[in-house]
Design a protein around this motif. Structure first.
Motif: not given
Ligand code: SF4
Length: 343
Positions: A247-250, A287-297, A300-302, A318-322
């Motif tokens: 459920g989380h991109p990471y 915001g989301c600590r994974f956002r600098t590496r997330c392909p879907f950022a 709102i993630c920042a 814990a992801c805004h995608l949901h």
């Molecule tokens: Fe984080 Fe946003 Fe990526 Fe979800 S979509 S993991 S909240 S940066």
């Protein structure tokens, strides 16, 4: 409802690393608000890259390092609330097996001495009873009782890890933290040690917190898994659900790196190579600590830390995608990733 074996609530571990030059303190926030629960006899796998804070949680649970705030309870007893002088009595109930079987055993002690030591500290057994227990536990970990007179350097890495497991289990603790217990061993020895751990757990009923970076190891050992990124748990749930439908991109990226024996399935699954390095814990992203590496950022993630959202099949991510549904319409995080990798 029974008392959990381990309950961790809003745990923070941070280190003061000096001042910024403007008189403000700088903190390295190694663990940021982690909560988890392990039932008696259960194994929870804690996975993440090196530097994610997973080993720090294990050390803080055992009070081998001091948490900054938060609460740890073992079978209802407040581990974080007792003074340091009382921690020793808790060690009878919680033990740890370290990654490196070469450095975790005192080389100047015989196996007999190493295994008797916890019994001397934590029990009032007679010498004869202690010797009988040592013989018993050596047999249980697959070593001949006659090996008790030998020193650690006379053993292979796998045998030393068996001794380390025997030393942790000889006082039948309620909880054992296994910190990368097989990562220093060759592949065939790894599976022997994992099978041994399962057999020992079946006999003892101890709960395990298994800290590992190898997701295949965690899947084999743990019915439940928590995924850590930069000091936070980003996803938690039943292993089958997390591995098949993260459920989380990471989590999805970590899982996509597990090799399939079938090359056709491997190609179909796609693989996401994470871009960039793990950011510094001294200055984590907003915001989301994974956002600098997330392909879907998204924007709102920042701006906002993502809420923990229940995932179908159990657990949370814990992801805004949901919460911002259209991005996921008709698909899962994994299908989004696969489409991204194959396009
Ligand atoms: Fe984080 Fe946003 Fe990526 Fe979800 S979509 S993991 S909240 S940066």
């Amino acid at each position: 409802m029974t008392e959990p074996c381990l309950q961790v609530d809003d745990l923070h571990v941070k280190y003061d690393v000096g001042s910024t030059g403007f008189g403000r303190r700088r903190w390295l926030h190694a663990v940021n608000g982690v909560s988890l629960r392990i039932e008696p006899g259960e194994t929870l796998g804690l996975v993440g890259e090196s530097g994610s804070g997973k080993s720090t949680i294990g050390l803080a649970v055992l009070r081998l390092i001091e948490p900054f705030s938060g609460r740890v309870r073992l079978g209802g007893a407040d581990v974080t609330g007792i003074p340091r002088s009382g921690v020793r009595s808790l060690r009878r109930r919680m033990q740890m097996v370290f990654q490196d079987p070469y450095s975790s055993l005192n080389p100047s002690m015989t196996i007999e001495q190493l295994l008797q030591e916890p019994l001397q500290i934590h029990t009032d057994l007679s010498r004869g009873d202690r010797q009988a227990k040592v013989a018993q536990i050596l047999e249980a970990v697959g070593l001949h009782a006659g090996y008790a007179v030998r020193y650690p350097h006379e053993f292979s890495g796998g045998q030393r890890q068996r001794v380390a497991i025997a030393r942790a289990m000889i006082i039948r603790p309620e909880l054992v933290v296994l910190d990368e217990p097989v990562s220093a061993l060759d592949v065939s020895t790894q599976s022997q040690i994992l099978n041994l751990l399962k057999a020992i757990q079946d006999q003892s009923g101890s709960a395990f917190l298994l800290v590992a970076h190898d997701l295949a190891v965690v899947r084999l050992m743990s019915p439940r898994v928590a995924v850590m990124y930069l000091g936070e748990i980003v996803e938690e749930g039943p292993s089958g659900r997390v591995y098949d439908n993260p459920g989380h991109p990471y989590s999805a990226a970590l899982i996509s790196a597990i090799p399939f024996p079938d090359p056709v399935r491997q190609r179909a699954s796609g693989r996401l190579i994470l871009r960039g390095e793990l950011p510094s814990l001294l200055d984590p992203p907003s915001g989301c600590r994974f956002r600098t590496r997330c392909p879907f950022a998204m924007d709102i993630c920042a701006a906002e830390a993502p809420p923990r959202v229940p995932i179908e099949g159990g657990g949370v991510a814990a992801c805004h995608l949901h919460a911002h549904g259209p991005r996921l319409a008709g698909g899962s995080v994994r299908s989004l990733l696969t489409a991204r990798v194959l396009s």
